[in-house]
Write a protein that holds these residues in place. Structure first.
Motif, mmCIF file in Angstrom:
data_model
loop_
_atom_site.group_PDB
_atom_site.id
_atom_site.type_symbol
_atom_site.label_atom_id
_atom_site.label_comp_id
_atom_site.label_asym_id
_atom_site.label_seq_id
_atom_site.Cartn_x
_atom_site.Cartn_y
_atom_site.Cartn_z
ATOM 1 N N LEU A 95 -27.291 104.182 17.924
ATOM 2 C CA LEU A 95 -28.041 103.543 18.276
ATOM 3 C C LEU A 95 -26.408 102.196 19.390
ATOM 4 O O LEU A 95 -25.772 101.800 18.457
ATOM 5 N N VAL A 96 -27.514 102.266 20.265
ATOM 6 C CA VAL A 96 -26.404 101.048 20.753
ATOM 7 C C VAL A 96 -27.699 99.900 21.338
ATOM 8 O O VAL A 96 -28.602 101.266 21.998
ATOM 9 N N ILE A 97 -27.471 98.505 21.178
ATOM 10 C CA ILE A 97 -28.806 97.874 21.260
ATOM 11 C C ILE A 97 -27.721 96.902 21.863
ATOM 12 O O ILE A 97 -27.016 95.572 20.710
ATOM 13 N N GLY A 98 -28.434 95.784 22.788
ATOM 14 C CA GLY A 98 -28.163 94.357 23.087
ATOM 15 C C GLY A 98 -26.312 94.218 23.130
ATOM 16 O O GLY A 98 -26.017 93.180 23.174
ATOM 17 N N LYS B 98 -28.210 110.214 20.274
ATOM 18 C CA LYS B 98 -28.053 108.058 20.930
ATOM 19 C C LYS B 98 -28.613 107.629 21.915
ATOM 20 O O LYS B 98 -29.411 108.502 22.806
ATOM 21 N N PHE B 99 -28.951 106.570 21.679
ATOM 22 C CA PHE B 99 -29.512 105.979 22.418
ATOM 23 C C PHE B 99 -29.641 104.480 23.042
ATOM 24 O O PHE B 99 -28.177 104.279 21.715
ATOM 25 N N SER C 126 -15.416 101.425 23.223
ATOM 26 C CA SER C 126 -15.111 102.719 22.697
ATOM 27 C C SER C 126 -16.041 104.100 21.656
ATOM 28 O O SER C 126 -15.416 104.951 21.490
ATOM 29 N N LEU C 127 -16.828 103.055 21.092
ATOM 30 C CA LEU C 127 -16.974 103.517 19.362
ATOM 31 C C LEU C 127 -18.536 105.194 19.705
ATOM 32 O O LEU C 127 -17.869 105.443 18.722
ATOM 33 N N ILE C 128 -18.971 104.801 20.484
ATOM 34 C CA ILE C 128 -19.693 105.540 21.161
ATOM 35 C C ILE C 128 -19.133 107.061 21.766
ATOM 36 O O ILE C 128 -19.749 107.913 21.265
ATOM 37 N N ASP C 129 -17.703 106.796 21.484
ATOM 38 C CA ASP C 129 -16.662 108.002 22.643
ATOM 39 C C ASP C 129 -16.510 108.782 20.963
ATOM 40 O O ASP C 129 -16.474 110.549 21.243
ATOM 41 N N PHE C 130 -17.005 108.576 19.675
ATOM 42 C CA PHE C 130 -16.249 108.967 18.955
ATOM 43 C C PHE C 130 -17.537 109.967 17.914
ATOM 44 O O PHE C 130 -17.492 110.618 17.023
ATOM 45 N N VAL C 131 -18.687 109.554 18.392
ATOM 46 C CA VAL C 131 -20.058 110.143 17.849
ATOM 47 C C VAL C 131 -20.271 111.821 18.440
ATOM 48 O O VAL C 131 -19.719 111.589 19.291
ATOM 49 N N PRO C 132 -20.579 112.739 17.027
ATOM 50 C CA PRO C 132 -20.435 114.176 17.773
ATOM 51 C C PRO C 132 -21.794 114.300 18.244
ATOM 52 O O PRO C 132 -22.365 113.411 18.841
#
Length: 231
Positions: free
Chosen positions: A169-172, A193-194, A182-188
């Protein structure tokens, strides 16, 4: 059965609901200060007392604020998931809401560090740093904040959590501050993903990211119902 790993990247939008102001709301000013004057090594060298006073006031402000419903829901979800919160925020609202695994990418208001060795970090009992407060090396204590132009020492730890996320989750957050964005780019690719934000950021999000265009607390109530129903 092991709990699913739920990794959260939180930004200023979640704290804003609790009354903590952000510099991006005011065209680059943070509490009427040029951000580079109070959040850069150069600003520290130019006017140390301005920087110390600025963060002493930010600590007082943060202590007068309280966790909101978004913080509380995230803490409550630890009963169901293995929750790790990676926050760009320097307040302690996640901890005060009850979250037990919080990684502060950009430092913490409640701590000080040596101005000579950034690895020497100390808790602040009175949430204030005064001129003459020294580290064990004899140098002045400064805010434990990752300023512009400084490395983000906990980024590798954050990436490792992202790599093992079942739900992310990315929030706010505007997704404009790197390397955090860039953290979301490392998520499988197999992870759910939200993204929750009042304004969906202008960021190249994958088609697999479910966007919830609401403020943090409203978005978290909706997300809670979605993920609890699926799990």
């Amino acid at each position: 059965m092991a709990k699913k790993k739920f990794v959260v990247l939180s930004g200023a939008g979640i704290s804003q609901e609790s009354g903590i102001k952000t510099f991006r709301d005011s065209n680059g000013l943070w509490e009427n200060h040029d951000i580079m004057e109070v959040a850069s090594p150069e600003g520290w060298k130019r006017n140390r007392s301005l920087v110390q006073n600025f963060y002493n006031l930010r600590r007082k402000q943060a202590q007068e604020c309280h966790p909101n419903e978004a913080h509380q829901i995230l803490a409550k979800l630890e009963k169901v998931f293995d929750v790790t919160i990676i926050t760009q925020n320097v307040d302690d609202l996640h901890e005060r809401a009850g979250s037990s695994q919080v990684i502060h990418l950009h430092g913490e208001l409640g701590k000080a560090q040596s101005s000579k060795n950034p690895n020497l970090v100390y808790p602040l009992s009175h949430w204030e740093i005064k001129e003459g407060d020294l580290c064990e090396l004899g140098s002045q204590l400064r805010p434990h904040i990752v300023w512009f132009g400084e490395p983000v020492p906990k980024m590798e730890e954050a990436i490792n959590h992202g790599l093992s996320a079942d739900i992310f989750l990315v929030i706010g957050t505007s997704m404009q501050v790197y390397p955090a964005a860039s953290l979301i780019d490392f998520v499988p690719s197999t992870s759910k993903k939200f993204l929750i934000d009042l304004q969906i950021p202008n960021y190249q999000l994958g088609k697999d990211v479910i966007c919830i265009e609401k403020k943090a607390s409203e978005g978290m109530k909706l997300l809670e119902s979605i993920i609890l129903e699926e799990n």
